[in-house]
Design a protein around this motif. Sequence first.
Motif, PDB file in Angstrom:
ATOM      1  N   ARG A   9       0.935  -1.279   0.079  1.00 28.28           N
ATOM      2  CA  ARG A   9       0.090  -0.086   0.035  1.00 28.28           C
ATOM      3  C   ARG A   9       0.920   1.132   0.079  1.00 28.28           C
ATOM      4  NH1 ARG A   9      -3.188   0.512   5.105  1.00 28.28           N
ATOM      5  NH2 ARG A   9      -0.968  -0.282   6.063  1.00 28.28           N
ATOM      6  N   VAL A  10       0.232   2.309  -0.529  1.00 29.28           N
ATOM      7  CA  VAL A  10       0.964   3.627  -0.391  1.00 29.28           C
ATOM      8  C   VAL A  10       0.132   4.318   0.858  1.00 29.28           C
ATOM      9  CG1 VAL A  10       1.624   6.028  -1.354  1.00 29.28           C
ATOM     10  CG2 VAL A  10       1.811   3.693  -2.733  1.00 29.28           C
ATOM     11  N   ILE A  11       0.946   4.877   1.833  1.00 32.99           N
ATOM     12  CA  ILE A  11       0.218   5.565   2.914  1.00 32.99           C
ATOM     13  C   ILE A  11       0.940   6.968   3.094  1.00 32.99           C
ATOM     14  CG2 ILE A  11      -0.350   3.309   4.063  1.00 32.99           C
ATOM     15  CD1 ILE A  11       1.648   3.632   6.077  1.00 32.99           C
ATOM     16  N   ALA A  12       0.207   7.457   4.356  1.00 32.33           N
ATOM     17  CA  ALA A  12       1.029   8.710   4.498  1.00 32.33           C
ATOM     18  C   ALA A  12       1.271   8.845   6.144  1.00 32.33           C
ATOM     19  CB  ALA A  12      -0.032   9.898   4.121  1.00 32.33           C
ATOM     20  N   VAL A  13       2.297   9.376   6.436  1.00 30.61           N
ATOM     21  CA  VAL A  13       2.515   9.359   8.043  1.00 30.61           C
ATOM     22  C   VAL A  13       2.854  10.795   8.348  1.00 30.61           C
ATOM     23  CG1 VAL A  13       3.414   7.031   8.032  1.00 30.61           C
ATOM     24  CG2 VAL A  13       4.920   8.946   7.430  1.00 30.61           C
ATOM     25  N   ASP A  14       2.752  10.932   9.731  1.00 30.50           N
ATOM     26  CA  ASP A  14       3.187  12.197  10.324  1.00 30.50           C
ATOM     27  C   ASP A  14       4.117  11.645  11.478  1.00 30.50           C
ATOM     28  OD1 ASP A  14       2.955  13.955  12.799  1.00 30.50           O
ATOM     29  OD2 ASP A  14       1.942  15.515  11.241  1.00 30.50           O
ATOM     30  N   VAL A  15       5.485  12.285  11.394  1.00 25.97           N
ATOM     31  CA  VAL A  15       6.632  12.058  11.981  1.00 25.97           C
ATOM     32  C   VAL A  15       6.928  13.056  13.044  1.00 25.97           C
ATOM     33  CG1 VAL A  15       8.883  11.083  12.009  1.00 25.97           C
ATOM     34  CG2 VAL A  15       7.291  10.629  10.169  1.00 25.97           C
TER      35      VAL A  15
END
Length: 468
Positions: free
Chosen positions: A306-312
């Motif tokens: 999957r392609v996902i988005a993250v906040d780091v």
Amino acid sequence: MVNGTRTGGHGTRSGGNEPCTGGDGPRAGANGPRTSANRAGTDAGFDAWFAERARVNEQRVETIPFSALSGWDFDPATGDLRHHTGRFFSVRGLHVRPAGPGGPPGWSQPIIDQPEIGVLGILARTFDGVRHFLLQAKAEPGNINGVQLSPTVQATRSNYTRVHRGGSVRYLEHFTDRRGRVLVDVLQSEQGSWFLRKRNRNMVVEVDDDPPVHDDFRWFTLDEIRALLHRDNLVNMDARTVLSCLPPEHPADEHGALHSLTEVTGWFTEAKTRCEMTAEVVPLTGITGWRRTPTEIASEDGGRFRVIAVDVTAPHREVPAWTQPMLAPCAQGLAALLYRTIGGVPHFLVQAQAQEGCLDKLEIGPTVTRVPGEHGGLPADMRSPFRDVLDSLSPDRIRYDRVQSEEGGRFFAAETRYVIAELDEDFPTEVPSRFCWATPGQLKELLRHSHYVNIEARTLVACAEALA
């Protein structure tokens, strides 16, 4: 959405929206971690230092909707996911035909396009007659356990030219200004199923001076690093690839080799001329068999990646907080190298492995691979016929069996089970034309050059050297 997920130390990710899981076999191998007489690799001093660095470098990683990405957006014309600066990387579409025009219909997929060349550099120095290597305890958002041992410098060009307007990269000048004796300097590829023609500069530079060592860094002997390769998810992918490129401790002797090095390179060149696979970049909106939701781009069959988005949030990084897309595999990978002794000389059974994102279509890979994201519709002649051989081997034939993480800056919780196994001496030397027997010395010679040995095989070369 994962809320407040933290990574660091030796813990694992928690939360309700984990990447899909799966994989091949046990996480730990038949052989336990090897002991080492060398101090830093196994004693409580190393473990205490590493645990402290993991605590100090704890980071928070949360999955977020694509709409919450800062500085990233989907291109209205192509649907490609890009950074507003045009730097870093983008997620694009790729259409692949495994047998070229007129063959099977092939498949489409997202792929990471990061055309700039980064630096993976390890600093070396001799203490008391023994060469040491400076490694870093570095946190990456995709690391399964937060912090892993990485090269001295691990930076994309966008990072070290400070497009992100963050802090500078420690020790970078030793590699960009070549301050010292260069032991290794070669462009090497990365995952061809996930990256589009990606390359990084693998370097080892030896210095005579004594640079100040930051708390996140520590000197290790080669034996100490090799002892640590017998632990799961500790020495990261970037360190493994650079270590595999180190010059051999003893010059290669082709005496007793089944094939000369010229014959091995000739076999590989012939395989490249026969490979008809084509890969065409297409708009991300134009790929078939994939769906985009507010939180992911995923294949309709539910597998692959999957392609996902993250906040780091990572207070001790050059930039303390950011958002980014990541590729999240849906299964554990497998890479296995089978070997046997021929005429008293160990030989690895390698294959000319086609991967859609490779710059030159294919590279030399392990005997058996199962890469999350590798399309299940590959023609039979592109799949390894030796998987059943691997599965049939008794445990006493397994020489190395560990789970190692893949690159944590772009891949979320990506792991591969790496296996080295010994075949009986009566195993046939006649193999399909896509395969070839090569000695460890021949692979080391090929690692002096670009685009011969792929990333999975390079990890296995480093692990094989840890068995000596």
